[in-house]
Design a protein around this motif. Structure first.
Motif, PDB file in Angstrom:
ATOM      1  N   LEU A  87       9.480  10.424   2.047  1.00  0.00           N
ATOM      2  CA  LEU A  87       8.826   9.145   1.807  1.00  0.00           C
ATOM      3  C   LEU A  87       9.467   8.116   2.731  1.00  0.00           C
ATOM      4  O   LEU A  87      10.692   8.031   2.813  1.00  0.00           O
ATOM      5  N   ARG A  88       8.654   7.339   3.423  1.00  0.00           N
ATOM      6  CA  ARG A  88       9.146   6.332   4.356  1.00  0.00           C
ATOM      7  C   ARG A  88       8.699   4.957   3.887  1.00  0.00           C
ATOM      8  O   ARG A  88       7.502   4.731   3.670  1.00  0.00           O
ATOM      9  N   PHE A  89       9.654   4.024   3.725  1.00  0.00           N
ATOM     10  CA  PHE A  89       9.343   2.635   3.405  1.00  0.00           C
ATOM     11  C   PHE A  89       9.655   1.795   4.643  1.00  0.00           C
ATOM     12  O   PHE A  89      10.818   1.563   4.990  1.00  0.00           O
ATOM     13  N   HIS A  90       8.603   1.325   5.298  1.00  0.00           N
ATOM     14  CA  HIS A  90       8.781   0.546   6.527  1.00  0.00           C
ATOM     15  C   HIS A  90       7.470  -0.177   6.814  1.00  0.00           C
ATOM     16  O   HIS A  90       6.384   0.367   6.567  1.00  0.00           O
ATOM     17  N   PRO A  91       7.526  -1.397   7.341  1.00  0.00           N
ATOM     18  CA  PRO A  91       6.274  -2.143   7.574  1.00  0.00           C
ATOM     19  C   PRO A  91       5.317  -1.480   8.555  1.00  0.00           C
ATOM     20  O   PRO A  91       4.129  -1.827   8.579  1.00  0.00           O
ATOM     21  N   THR A  92       5.792  -0.538   9.382  1.00  0.00           N
ATOM     22  CA  THR A  92       4.900   0.129  10.336  1.00  0.00           C
ATOM     23  C   THR A  92       4.149   1.310   9.729  1.00  0.00           C
ATOM     24  O   THR A  92       3.314   1.919  10.407  1.00  0.00           O
ATOM     25  N   VAL A  93       4.442   1.654   8.484  1.00  0.00           N
ATOM     26  CA  VAL A  93       3.821   2.838   7.877  1.00  0.00           C
ATOM     27  C   VAL A  93       2.308   2.657   7.770  1.00  0.00           C
ATOM     28  O   VAL A  93       1.810   1.642   7.276  1.00  0.00           O
ATOM     29  N   ASN A  94       1.584   3.639   8.280  1.00  0.00           N
ATOM     30  CA  ASN A  94       0.127   3.682   8.138  1.00  0.00           C
ATOM     31  C   ASN A  94      -0.300   5.142   8.090  1.00  0.00           C
ATOM     32  O   ASN A  94       0.531   6.058   8.188  1.00  0.00           O
ATOM     33  N   ARG A 117       0.846  -1.190   0.000  1.00  0.00           N
ATOM     34  CA  ARG A 117       0.000   0.000   0.000  1.00  0.00           C
ATOM     35  C   ARG A 117       0.881   1.240   0.000  1.00  0.00           C
ATOM     36  O   ARG A 117       1.831   1.340   0.782  1.00  0.00           O
ATOM     37  N   GLY A 118       0.584   2.177  -0.874  1.00  0.00           N
ATOM     38  CA  GLY A 118       1.315   3.440  -0.954  1.00  0.00           C
ATOM     39  C   GLY A 118       0.466   4.594  -0.450  1.00  0.00           C
ATOM     40  O   GLY A 118      -0.780   4.548  -0.518  1.00  0.00           O
ATOM     41  N   PHE A 119       1.131   5.631   0.049  1.00  0.00           N
ATOM     42  CA  PHE A 119       0.439   6.796   0.612  1.00  0.00           C
ATOM     43  C   PHE A 119       1.147   8.093   0.196  1.00  0.00           C
ATOM     44  O   PHE A 119       2.372   8.119   0.033  1.00  0.00           O
ATOM     45  N   ARG A 120       0.390   9.155   0.084  1.00  0.00           N
ATOM     46  CA  ARG A 120       0.927  10.508   0.093  1.00  0.00           C
ATOM     47  C   ARG A 120      -0.097  11.410   0.771  1.00  0.00           C
ATOM     48  O   ARG A 120      -1.230  11.543   0.315  1.00  0.00           O
ATOM     49  N   VAL A 121       0.318  11.992   1.901  1.00  0.00           N
ATOM     50  CA  VAL A 121      -0.526  12.926   2.639  1.00  0.00           C
ATOM     51  C   VAL A 121      -0.010  14.335   2.357  1.00  0.00           C
ATOM     52  O   VAL A 121       1.093  14.685   2.767  1.00  0.00           O
ATOM     53  N   GLN A 122      -0.799  15.097   1.630  1.00  0.00           N
ATOM     54  CA  GLN A 122      -0.445  16.489   1.314  1.00  0.00           C
ATOM     55  C   GLN A 122      -1.129  17.366   2.356  1.00  0.00           C
ATOM     56  O   GLN A 122      -2.327  17.581   2.322  1.00  0.00           O
ATOM     57  N   LYS A 129       3.845  14.214   3.604  1.00  0.00           N
ATOM     58  CA  LYS A 129       4.585  13.014   3.964  1.00  0.00           C
ATOM     59  C   LYS A 129       3.980  11.846   3.215  1.00  0.00           C
ATOM     60  O   LYS A 129       2.781  11.868   2.872  1.00  0.00           O
ATOM     61  N   GLY A 130       4.791  10.823   2.967  1.00  0.00           N
ATOM     62  CA  GLY A 130       4.264   9.685   2.236  1.00  0.00           C
ATOM     63  C   GLY A 130       5.113   8.455   2.459  1.00  0.00           C
ATOM     64  O   GLY A 130       6.038   8.451   3.270  1.00  0.00           O
ATOM     65  N   GLY A 131       4.786   7.402   1.711  1.00  0.00           N
ATOM     66  CA  GLY A 131       5.568   6.192   1.839  1.00  0.00           C
ATOM     67  C   GLY A 131       4.748   4.946   1.581  1.00  0.00           C
ATOM     68  O   GLY A 131       3.706   4.983   0.933  1.00  0.00           O
ATOM     69  N   SER A 132       5.226   3.845   2.153  1.00  0.00           N
ATOM     70  CA  SER A 132       4.580   2.554   1.942  1.00  0.00           C
ATOM     71  C   SER A 132       4.936   1.607   3.074  1.00  0.00           C
ATOM     72  O   SER A 132       5.960   1.770   3.751  1.00  0.00           O
ATOM     73  N   ASP A 133       4.097   0.566   3.250  1.00  0.00           N
ATOM     74  CA  ASP A 133       4.393  -0.485   4.220  1.00  0.00           C
ATOM     75  C   ASP A 133       5.372  -1.513   3.658  1.00  0.00           C
ATOM     76  O   ASP A 133       5.594  -2.569   4.252  1.00  0.00           O
ATOM     77  N   PHE A 134       5.984  -1.231   2.536  1.00  0.00           N
ATOM     78  CA  PHE A 134       7.039  -2.053   1.945  1.00  0.00           C
ATOM     79  C   PHE A 134       8.271  -2.045   2.842  1.00  0.00           C
ATOM     80  O   PHE A 134       8.671  -1.003   3.357  1.00  0.00           O
ATOM     81  N   ASN A 135       8.873  -3.228   3.037  1.00  0.00           N
ATOM     82  CA  ASN A 135      10.078  -3.340   3.856  1.00  0.00           C
ATOM     83  C   ASN A 135      11.280  -3.602   2.956  1.00  0.00           C
ATOM     84  O   ASN A 135      11.420  -4.702   2.403  1.00  0.00           O
TER      85      ASN A 135
END
Length: 447
Positions: A95-102, A78-83, A128-134
Motif C-alpha cells: 500500500l502506498r500513501f503519496h499524493p502522486t498515487v493514481n 481516494r483509496g485504491f486496491r488493484v488485485q 497493489k494499493g494505496g491512496s493519494d493521502f500525504n
C-alpha cells in the motif's frame, strides 16, 4: 487471431484500452518486449491469449476515504486496491500513501509485482494499493484516523487467503499497525491479513532490512556469476529510505564502500565512505526524526549537492533505490563512461527504457527491480508462512532463506537470459516470471 502478435500491435491495443496511464504502458512494454518472442515460440500461450489476460487486472477497487484532521475539518481522499493476478496464490503487494498515487502507478506496480512474486517461487499472487493521502506533516492521530477510515472500506476486499497487503512508500510500521488494529476490530479475527506488522503482533524479523539486503545479495550473485565479487567496490546509491539504508548496510558488510545517498532535495557524497556509526546516525535521522539528507553532510562534513542525482559520481556499482524513472539515458551514459560495472534496481522501475538500452549496449550488468528488489516481498511471504503456522523464525534463519531466494531468482534469470558470455537479466526475469504464472493460468482453463 494471435498469429500476427507483435509488440507494436499489442501495445497499440493496450494503450487504447488504458488511455492516460503512461507508467503502466512503460511497465508492460518492458515486459512484452521480452516475452512476446517467447510466446511466439510457444503456441499454447499465444492461443490462450495469456499476455492479454495477464495485462488486465482481475479487478480494480476505488473508494472514498473520509477522515477528520486535528482542527476538526473533514478531509476526503481516494483509496485504491488493484488485485492483479492470483494464479499462483493470494494477491500480495504493498500500500502506498503519496499524493502522486493514481490508477496508472498502481497498475504498473501491480503488474511488476506479478513477475516479482513469481520469481520468488513462493505461492503469492500480485496486487497493489494505496491512496493519494500525504502522511508528511500529519500528526500521529491524523494518520491513525486516516488509516482507520481507509481500512473500514479495504477490509471487505482482503484476508489471509484472499489478498495480503504490505507497506510501501508512506506506509511504514506505524501505518501498518493502525491498519491492522482496525482490521482486527472490524473482523474480530487475528489473522495474517497484512504483512510488515510489528514483531510483537505477528511480524517477521528482518522485514525492514529485506529489500535492501536482497538487492545487495542479487548484485553479489551477478558479479559471482562472472567470477567477481562486491568486496572492494565503490557503490553509488540513491534514496535514503529503508531500501537504500539497508542496501548500504549489507554492501558494507560484504566489503564494499558506499559513498552516496539522496532524497528529493539532493544527494550527499561522502568520499571516505559510510561506516556503521554513520549509518546508525542516518537510520535514526530518516526513520525516527524524519530529517533531510543534507543534515548528514552537516554532521560529518562531507559534500552535499542540491537538486541533483548521484549518478555523476564515479563508481563500480550503482543502486537506484528511490523512485521510478530517476535514472535516465544521460545518467546511464555517465555511469558507463565512468566505468560502472553493474546496476541493481532497489526501487520499482527507477531506470528508463532508454537508459536500460544504453547500459546493455555498454556491457554494464543490469539487474531489474522485479528480480533485484524482490527481497521485501520474499520476507513478506515468509511472514505469511510464519503467521499460518503460528511460529517465528530467527533472524539468522530468515537471512539464510532470503539469500537462497535471491540466488534462486538470479539462477532463473541466467537460465532464461543467458546469451553466450552475457546475461540479459531483464529478459531472463521477464520470461521466468511469465512462465510460472502463465502455466498456472493455462492449467485453470482458457476462460
Amino acid at each position: 487471431m494471435y498469429q500476427d502478435l507483435s509488440l507494436d500491435r499489442f501495445m497499440q491495443g493496450l494503450i487504447k484500452r488504458n488511455p492516460g496511464e503512461p507508467e503502466f504502458h512503460q511497465a508492460v512494454h518492458e515486459v512484452a518486449e521480452s516475452v512476446i518472442p517467447f510466446i511466439l515460440d510457444n503456441v499454447r500461450y499465444r492461443e490462450a491469449g495469456i499476455l492479454e489476460r495477464m495485462t488486465e487486472p482481475d479487478r480494480s477497487v476505488i473508494f472514498r476515504v473520509v477522515w477528520e484532521d486535528d482542527e476538526g475539518n473533514i478531509r476526503v481522499n481516494r483509496g485504491f486496491r488493484v488485485q492483479f493476478n492470483n494464479a499462483i496464490g493470494p494477491y500480495k503487494g504493498g500500500l502506498r500513501f503519496h499524493p502522486t498515487v493514481n490508477l496508472s502507478i498502481l497498475k504498473f506496480l501491480g503488474f511488476e509485482q506479478t513477475f516479482k512474486n513469481s520469481l520468488t517461487t513462493l505461492p503469492i499472487g500480485s496486487g497493489k494499493g494505496g491512496s493519494d493521502f500525504n502522511p508528511k506533516g500529519k500528526s500521529d492521530r491524523e494518520i491513525m484516523r486516516f488509516c482507520q477510515s481507509f481500512m473500514t472500506e479495504l477490509y471487505h476486499h482482503i484476508g489471509p487467503n484472499t489478498d495480503v497487503p504490505a507497506g510501501d512508500i508512506g506506509v511504514g510500521a506505524r501505518e501498518i499497525s493502525y491498519l491492522f488494529g482496525q482490521y482486527k476490530r472490524l473482523t474480530g479475527e487475528f489473522t495474517g491479513a497484512l504483512t510488515g506488522k510489528g514483531i510483537e503482533f505477528g511480524g517477521s524479523l528482518i522485514r525492514t532490512e529485506a529489500t535492501g539486503w536482497g538487492a545487495a545479495f542479487f548484485m553479489q550473485a551477478m558479479l559471482a556469476h562472472r567470477g567477481d565479487s562486491v568486496e572492494g567496490k565503490t557503490c553509488v546509491l540513491s534514496g535514503s529510505g529503508n531500501v537504500a539504508l539497508y542496501c548500504a548496510q549489507k554492501l558494507m558488510q560484504l566489503g564494499a564502500k558506499v559513498v552516496t545517498l539522496s532524497d528529493s532535495s539532493g544527494f550527499i557524497h561522502d568520499a571516505n565512505g559510510l561506516d556503521e556509526d554513520k549509518l546508525h546516525w542516518l537510520i535514526d535521522l530518516k526513520t525516527r526524526r524524519r530529517g533531510r539528507i543534507r543534515e548528514y553532510a552537516e554532521h560529518v562534513g562531507c559534500q552535499y549537492h542540491e537538486g541533483t542525482r548521484p549518478w555523476g559520481v564515479p563508481c563500480d556499482l550503482a543502486f537506484p533505490c528511490a523512485v521510478q524513472n530517476e535514472l535516465d539515458q544521460q545518467d546511464a551514459r555517465t555511469l558507463a563512461v565512468n566505468g560502472c560495472q553493474a546496476v541493481a534496481e532497489g526501487a520499482n522501475m527507477p531506470t528508463t527504457v532508454e537508459a536500460i538500452k544504453v547500459l546493455h549496449d555498454a556491457g554494464v550488468l543490469f539487474g531489474p527491480g522485479k528480480a533485484a528488489n524482490a527481497g521485501g516481498v520474499a520476507v513478506s511471504g515468509m511472514e505469511m508462512s510464519q503467521n499460518s503456522i503460528r511460529m517465528a523464525w530467527g533472524a539468522e534463519e530468515l537471512e539464510h532463506r532470503l539469500r537462497d531466494i535471491m540466488n534462486g531468482i538470479h539462477d532463473q534469470c541466467v537460465h532464461y537470459g543467458e546469451n553466450g558470455e552475457l546475461v540479459n537479466y531483464v529478459r531472463g526475469a521477464n520470461v521466468a516470471g511469465f512462465r510460472k504464472v502463465a502455466d498456472a493460468m493455462l492449467a485453470y482453463g482458457a476462460i
